[in-house]
Write an enzyme that holds these catalytic residues in place. Structure first.
Site, short mmCIF file in Angstrom:
data_model
loop_
_atom_site.label_atom_id
_atom_site.label_comp_id
_atom_site.label_asym_id
_atom_site.label_seq_id
_atom_site.Cartn_x
_atom_site.Cartn_y
_atom_site.Cartn_z
CG ASN A 158 -70.38 -28.99 -2.88
OD1 ASN A 158 -70.24 -27.84 -3.32
ND2 ASN A 158 -69.64 -29.99 -3.32
CD GLU A 257 -64.30 -28.49 -8.87
OE1 GLU A 257 -64.95 -29.52 -9.11
OE2 GLU A 257 -64.31 -27.90 -7.79
CB CYS A 291 -67.04 -32.05 -7.05
SG CYS A 291 -65.71 -31.06 -6.34
#
Length: 489
Positions: A158, A257, A291
Site C-alpha cells: 500500500n 506493524e 493501515c
C-alpha cells in the site's frame, strides 16, 4: 546531478550481493498497473535458494559495513535522500503505475520516505552508549550500542517505498545489512527501486539485497532464516503473527506493524468543519488502503445527522478514476481480490441494516467513495479492517460510550478525536487503547522522529526516531577492572 536514470530500467532482476540476477528458468511474476490492468513489468519469482544467497551475502558484508566510520554510513543514506529528491517525478510515476498511487498519495509517500531517510542519516552519530558506576571497587562500567546484524524486511504494497524505506534506511545507517522482500504487487517501488538508489549512493555490495517473488513461496524462509537477527514486517495481523512466530524460532527480534481499526471520534461540541475535513481525508486517502486510515466514524447523536449529510456531500464530490490523472483523489484498489472483499463488507453491512448514503459500486478497480449511516460496531464494514474507501458512521450518546465503542476491537493502531474542549478530547484520547491518537486531526500521521506503532493485534515494536534505533541495535556491557580486585578464594 547523478548518473542514475529511472526512466528506462530493466526491472526483471533481483539484487543479490551487488549483482542484478535474472530469473531462474525464466520463472517470472507479472506486475500490473491497477489503473489500466496492463503489465507494468515482470520480476523474477524468487526461490528459497535466492533467499539463502541473499542472507549469505548480507552476513558476509555486515561486519565490514558496521566497521565503517559513522560519517561514511551517514553519507550513503544522505545521498539516497538526495537522489530521491532529484528523481521525484520518476518515483511518483513509478508509484502511480505500480501501486495505483494518486498524485496526492504519491506526494505524501514520497516526502515521508525523504524525511525518514534524513532522520536515519543522523543515526550513525546518535548510537551513543552510557557509563555506570560500579558496585565493585576500581571497576568501570561502559555500555555501548552495536548493530544487531542482519535485518530481514518484508514490506507491503500500500505504501511500498515508504514502508520499505522506514526499515531499510535506519537498519543500514545503524550498521546492519538487509535482506528485503517487497510485496508481490509492488516489487519495484518496494524493493528494486531502493536497490538502485543505494547502489548509486555507493553502498558496498551485499549490505542490501532484494529478493522478489511470492510471499507464500519464500516468505517463511525470509522470516525464519537462521542468519536473521531482526525481522521487520508490515502487513496483516494474521500473517504478522505467523511471521513473528517464525522469526522467534531463531530468536530473531520481531518488529511488527500490523492491521488497524481506527476510530474518528466527533463530540457534539466539535468544530464540524474540521471534523468532516479530517474524516474525509482519513477515510479516502489512497482509497482507504492505509493501515492508519479511519475505519469507523463515531459521532455524537446530537450532530450525527448533520455529520452524515456533510460527509456524504464531500464523498460525492471526490474525483475518482485513474491514478495517472493528476485530478484523481480516489484511485484504484490494488487488485480484484481486495476490491471484492471491500464490496462484500459493504453489502453485508447494508444487509445488516445500515443505510447506503452514497457509493457502494465500482468501475473496474475503482471503488466509489462510500458512506454508511445507521451502522453499528458489529457490522462487517465496522468490525473488520475494510481497507477501502468506506466510511461507516456510528452514533454514540456520551464520552464513556465512545471510548467503550472505540475499544471494542482487538486492534490498537491509531485514531483521532475532535472536541470543542481540548481537555475533554485528551480525556477521550487517554481512554482509547491505541498506540497513536491525534486530537482535532485524523489518524493518518507519520513523522520520522516520533515513535510509530500499535498495541494488541496491531503489532509490537516501534518505527521512527530513537524507537527504531532501539529495534535495530543492541546494548553491550563492557567492564574494566582498573584496580586490582580482591577475590574470596
Amino acid at each position: 546531478m547523478s548518473d542514475l536514470d529511472l526512466t528506462d530500467v530493466d526491472w526483471t532482476v533481483q539484487y543479490i550481493d551487488g549483482e542484478y540476477v535474472p530469473p531462474t528458468d525464466d520463472d517470472t511474476l507479472s506486475v500490473e498497473d491497477p489503473s489500466t490492468r496492463e503489465q507494468f513489468t515482470e520480476v523474477p519469482a524468487g526461490t528459497t535458494d535466492d533467499v539463502d544467497a541473499a542472507y549469505e551475502a548480507a552476513a558476509a558484508a555486515q561486519e565490514a559495513w558496521a566497521a565503517k566510520p559513522p560519517q561514511q554510513r551517514a553519507s550513503v543514506v544522505r545521498t539516497v535522500q538526495d537522489l530521491l529528491k532529484e528523481h521525484r517525478d520518476e518515483v511518483l510515476d513509478l508509484l502511480a503505475a505500480e501501486s495505483g498511487s494518486t498524485r496526492t498519495k504519491g506526494m505524501a509517500e514520497f516526502y515521508t520516505a525523504v524525511g525518514i531517510s534524513g532522520e536515519a542519516a543522523s543515526f550513525p552519530t546518535r548510537m551513543s552508549g552510557d557509563h555506570h558506576e560500579s558496585t565493585v571497587a576500581g571497576k568501570e562500567n561502559i555500555v555501548v550500542r552495536e548493530p544487531k546484524g542482519v535485518v530481514g524486511v518484508i514490506s507491503p504494497w500500500n505504501f511500498p517505498m515508504h514502508l520499505s524505506t522506514r526499515a531499510v534506511a535506519p537498519a543500514i545507517a545503524a550498521g546492519n545489512s538487509v535482506v528485503l522482500k517487497p510485496a508481490t504487487n509492488t516489487p519495484v517501488t518496494g524493493g528494486l527501486l531502493l536497490a538502485k538508489l543505494f547502489e548509486a549512493a555507493g553502498l558496498p555490495d551485499g549490505v542490501l539485497n532484494v529478493v522478489t517473488g511470492r510471499g507464500s513461496e519464500v516468505g517463511d524462509r525470509v522470516a525464519g532464516h537462521p542468519e536473521a537477527d531482526v525481522v521487520a514486517f508490515t502487513g496483516s495481523t494474521e500473517v504478522g503473527k505467523h511471521v513473528a512466530g517464525t522469526a522467534a524460532q531463531n530468536l530473531a527480534t520481531p518488529a511488527m506493524e500490523l492491521g488497524g481499526n481506527n476510530v474518528h471520534v466527533v463530540t457534539e461540541d466539535a468544530d464540524l468543519d474540521r471534523a468532516v475535513d479530517g474524516g474525509v481525508f482519513g477515510s479516502f486517502l489512497h482509497s482507504g488502503q492505509v493501515c492508519i486510515s479511519v475505519n469507523r466514524h463515531l459521532v455524537h447523536e446530537d450532530v450525527y445527522d448533520e455529520y452524515v449529510e456533510r460527509l456524504t456531500e464531500r464523498a460525492d464530490s471526490l474525483p475518482t478514476g485513474s491514478a495517472h490523472d493528476p485530478q484523481t483523489v480516489v484511485g484504484p484498489i490494488i487488485d480484484e481480490s481486495q476490491r471484492d472483499q471491500i464490496l462484500d463488507y459493504v453489502e453485508e453491512t447494508v444487509d445488516a441494516g445500515a443505510t447506503l448514503e452514497t457509493g457502494g459500486g465500482h468501475d473496474g478497480l475503482v471503488v466509489e467513495p462510500t458512506v454508511l449511516s445507521d451502522a453499528t460496531n458489529d457490522m462487517a464494514a465496522a468490525c473488520n479492517e475494510h481497507f477501502g474507501p468506506v466510511a461507516p458512521v456510528i452514533p454514540f450518546s456520551d464520552d464513556d460510550e465512545a471510548v467503550e465503542m472505540a475499544n471494542s476491537t482487538d486492534y490498537g493502531l491509531s485514531g483521532s478525536v475532535h472536541a470543542g474542549d481540548v481537555g475533554r478530547a485528551r480525556d477521550i484520547a487517554d481512554g482509547i487503547d491505541t498506540g497513536m491518537v491525534h486530537i482535532n486531526d485524523q489518524p493518518i500521521n507519520d513523522e520520522p522522529h516520533v515513535p510509530f506503532g500499535g498495541v494488541g493485534d496491531s503489532g509490537m515494536g516501534r518505527y521512527n526516531g530513537e524507537a527504531v534505533l532501539e529495534e535495530f541495535t543492541e546494548q553491550k556491557w563492557i567492564s574494566v577492572q582498573r584496580d586490582e580486585r580482591d577475590y574470596p578464594f
